[in-house]
Design an enzyme around this catalytic site. Sequence first.
Site, mmCIF file in Angstrom:
data_model
loop_
_atom_site.group_PDB
_atom_site.id
_atom_site.type_symbol
_atom_site.label_atom_id
_atom_site.label_comp_id
_atom_site.label_asym_id
_atom_site.label_seq_id
_atom_site.Cartn_x
_atom_site.Cartn_y
_atom_site.Cartn_z
ATOM 1 N N GLY A 170 21.199 17.457 -15.700
ATOM 2 C CA GLY A 170 19.963 16.700 -15.898
ATOM 3 C C GLY A 170 19.828 16.275 -17.344
ATOM 4 N N VAL A 173 15.036 13.433 -21.155
ATOM 5 C CA VAL A 173 14.682 13.683 -22.557
ATOM 6 C C VAL A 173 14.967 15.126 -22.959
ATOM 7 C CG1 VAL A 173 12.764 13.822 -24.163
ATOM 8 C CG2 VAL A 173 12.967 11.837 -22.674
ATOM 9 N N MET A 174 14.486 16.086 -22.152
ATOM 10 C CA MET A 174 14.648 17.503 -22.505
ATOM 11 C C MET A 174 16.083 17.974 -22.328
ATOM 12 S SD MET A 174 11.803 18.878 -23.620
ATOM 13 C CE MET A 174 11.880 20.643 -23.274
ATOM 14 N N GLY A 175 16.714 17.609 -21.204
ATOM 15 C CA GLY A 175 18.076 18.065 -20.933
ATOM 16 C C GLY A 175 19.054 17.580 -21.985
ATOM 17 N N SER A 293 9.222 25.255 -24.010
ATOM 18 C CA SER A 293 8.144 24.431 -24.548
ATOM 19 C C SER A 293 8.510 23.902 -25.923
ATOM 20 C CB SER A 293 6.843 25.228 -24.650
ATOM 21 O OG SER A 293 5.830 24.447 -25.243
ATOM 22 N N GLY A 295 8.570 20.003 -26.220
ATOM 23 C CA GLY A 295 8.761 18.568 -26.109
ATOM 24 C C GLY A 295 10.137 18.160 -26.585
ATOM 25 N N LYS A 348 5.124 30.438 -18.863
ATOM 26 C CA LYS A 348 5.121 29.030 -19.277
ATOM 27 C C LYS A 348 3.965 28.281 -18.606
ATOM 28 C CE LYS A 348 6.626 25.089 -20.967
ATOM 29 N NZ LYS A 348 6.156 24.015 -20.115
ATOM 30 N N HIS A 351 0.927 29.132 -20.514
ATOM 31 C CA HIS A 351 1.019 28.391 -21.785
ATOM 32 C C HIS A 351 0.469 26.988 -21.594
ATOM 33 C CE1 HIS A 351 3.074 25.320 -24.204
ATOM 34 N NE2 HIS A 351 3.174 26.212 -25.180
ATOM 35 N N ASN A 352 0.870 26.323 -20.518
ATOM 36 C CA ASN A 352 0.412 24.955 -20.289
ATOM 37 C C ASN A 352 -1.077 24.904 -19.978
ATOM 38 O OD1 ASN A 352 3.118 24.443 -20.583
ATOM 39 N ND2 ASN A 352 3.277 23.112 -18.816
ATOM 40 N N GLU A 355 -2.664 25.059 -23.234
ATOM 41 C CA GLU A 355 -2.413 23.749 -23.850
ATOM 42 C C GLU A 355 -3.431 22.711 -23.378
ATOM 43 O OE1 GLU A 355 0.894 20.441 -22.850
ATOM 44 O OE2 GLU A 355 1.726 22.343 -23.568
ATOM 45 N N LYS A 424 1.048 17.034 -14.986
ATOM 46 C CA LYS A 424 2.238 17.309 -14.173
ATOM 47 C C LYS A 424 2.047 18.443 -13.185
ATOM 48 C CE LYS A 424 5.627 15.462 -17.437
ATOM 49 N NZ LYS A 424 6.844 15.744 -18.244
ATOM 50 N N ARG A 451 -9.359 16.225 -16.658
ATOM 51 C CA ARG A 451 -8.307 15.224 -16.468
ATOM 52 C C ARG A 451 -8.456 14.538 -15.114
ATOM 53 N NH1 ARG A 451 -2.539 16.987 -19.202
ATOM 54 N NH2 ARG A 451 -3.398 17.932 -21.104
ATOM 55 N N HIS A 612 -22.542 42.591 3.950
ATOM 56 C CA HIS A 612 -21.339 42.874 3.152
ATOM 57 C C HIS A 612 -21.474 44.146 2.320
ATOM 58 C CE1 HIS A 612 -19.342 39.185 4.247
ATOM 59 N NE2 HIS A 612 -20.405 38.472 3.902
#
Length: 631
Positions: A170, A173-175, A293, A295, A348, A351-352, A355, A424, A451, A612
């Site tokens: 892959g 961009v990251m790979g 993480s 970018g 992770k 973390h997001n 973020e 995402k 968002r 209850h």
Amino acid sequence: MIYIVMGVSGSGKTTVGLMLAERLQLPFYDADDYHSPASIAIMRQGVPLTDEDRLPWLNELAAALPAWEEAGGAVVACSALKESYRKLLMTVPHITWIYLDGTRDTILERLQARNAHFMPPVLLDSQLEALEKPAYGIHVDVSMSPEQIVNQVETKIKHMIPLSEFGVIGLGVMGKSLALNLAGHGVSVSMFNRHVAGKEEGIAEQVIRENPSFTNIKGFDQLDEFVQSLEKPRKVLLMIYAGVIDTQIDALLPLLEPGDVVIDGGNSYFKDTARRTQLLTSQGIHFVGTGISGGEEGARKGPSIMPGGPKAGYQLISKYLELIAARDRTGKPCTTYVGPEGAGHFVKMVHNGIEYAEMQALAEAYHLLRHMLQLTPAEIADLFSSWQTSGLGSYLLEITIDILRKKEDGELLLDKVLDQAEQKGTGGWSAGVALEYGVPYDSLSAAVMARALSAMKTERVQAAQLYGQQIKSIDVNQEEFVKQLKNAYQATRYINHEIGFRLMQQVSAQQSWDINFSEIARIWTNGCIIRSQLMEELAELYKTQQCILTAPDVAGRMRSWQQDFAYLVSQGMQHRVALPVMSAALNYFLGYTTADSPANLIQAQRDYFGAHTYRRKDTPSGEHFHSNWKV
């Protein structure tokens, strides 16, 4: 690599060279094209060239080889009959000699069958007499068909190429960035990207062409060839979309062997990672779900890396992760073994979530300053710069300052960006997990929902017209308002991190992962998106504390900020500024610091309509009661 196909005239150098160049996707050069007209005239007359005749020709070829290698390599057809000739041609370090060997009768028959060539058959004997067969390189028998010769040469070339230490699948961009990061640290890397006609073609080779200084990377668009290029146990990093991970694993598994390691470096859901870990473990393969993480820049220069899964698999790849990771302030790599199963991807994911909330909090601070105080973007950037150097430094604040100063054609570029924030899915995942585990997730969930609300652009425009109210500016002491905003922003950040770490603590405890939260904070001090001065503080805090808000130093600050925090949020909302994260953080704080909440009424309501039951303050045993509440 330069491949020189050598042998006497008529051995098939040009035919084999052309076919091999096509297979290897390299340019082809025929040394015969570089003979001078005078030399060609001599050979046409059936007179062999002397060493003196050949010297200018050999020098010209030798001078051309470095440029051909610099351009990515080449296949060259050249007789190179003597060892002295071959030494003259060794002007580049990477030459593979391919010697086409055959009997005199076989080659003579071929010479007699070809037409319009300046080299007549009568010169064969002089060439055979001059020939000094190399004791090195690839030797093949010319009695085979050209296709059989090329097949054999290609197979031998593959066996000659050193195996790569690490593989990356892959090359988005990251790979691509991670592959180059590894190569930049001296690791030999094989790269694979799927082949999609008209869409994704020759991606790996393109990466190689764009980075000619790297001689330790190889590219493939055939999966089996990619796997064969890796040394055992194989170490394969997947940098692809979470939705196609299972498909890629299905294609990869038949090519792997027990002991190999597959690393998922994408944003996969941690429960999917746990399932894949079990599946691959049953086949003797280590599956290491790894959060990454930072970018594009972080991936290339040093990200924060969060590996989880079988510890034996982690140990096989840990040295590579430590090589490419960012460094904390002491020089230690920003990576650590997080825990078993899906622990790496879970951390992770959280973390997001943090973020999302940190980004939204900054957006809210910007919105208040620009619309309530009517500050210009340049003034806000200057204010944020002062925050950056006074204890609030963070990567997100740093990039926000850049954004507020970026202009296009003399106008602020930010004002041209459509106000629809995309996502995402990782933020939504973390909110869902918090709900599943019963962990309050107020401000982080609010950021996700903000968002989602921003995506309703058309409806928001219509509603704004319907209600006819805009954000109101406020006539206040600007310096005092900025102080209150800074305090509210600092308080929000502590709460955001408290909420995120609390979710990790609860899930770690229930899953028996035994996550070290001081280490998690430490590896988040550099490389990742949420790196900040606050994270440096948390790395120390979690060595002795379990909760941010009850740590003595933090509690003292929060007490001094709480009045400004509440005032700021109330003022903002009164003046029609939506503050989803700040208000949610305030509500969390108020609820968390309330000894007697109205939850007793909720429990009584539940018992009223659903029997209850409830527990009583005056019965500390924990016994449950049910009452008839009808008056």
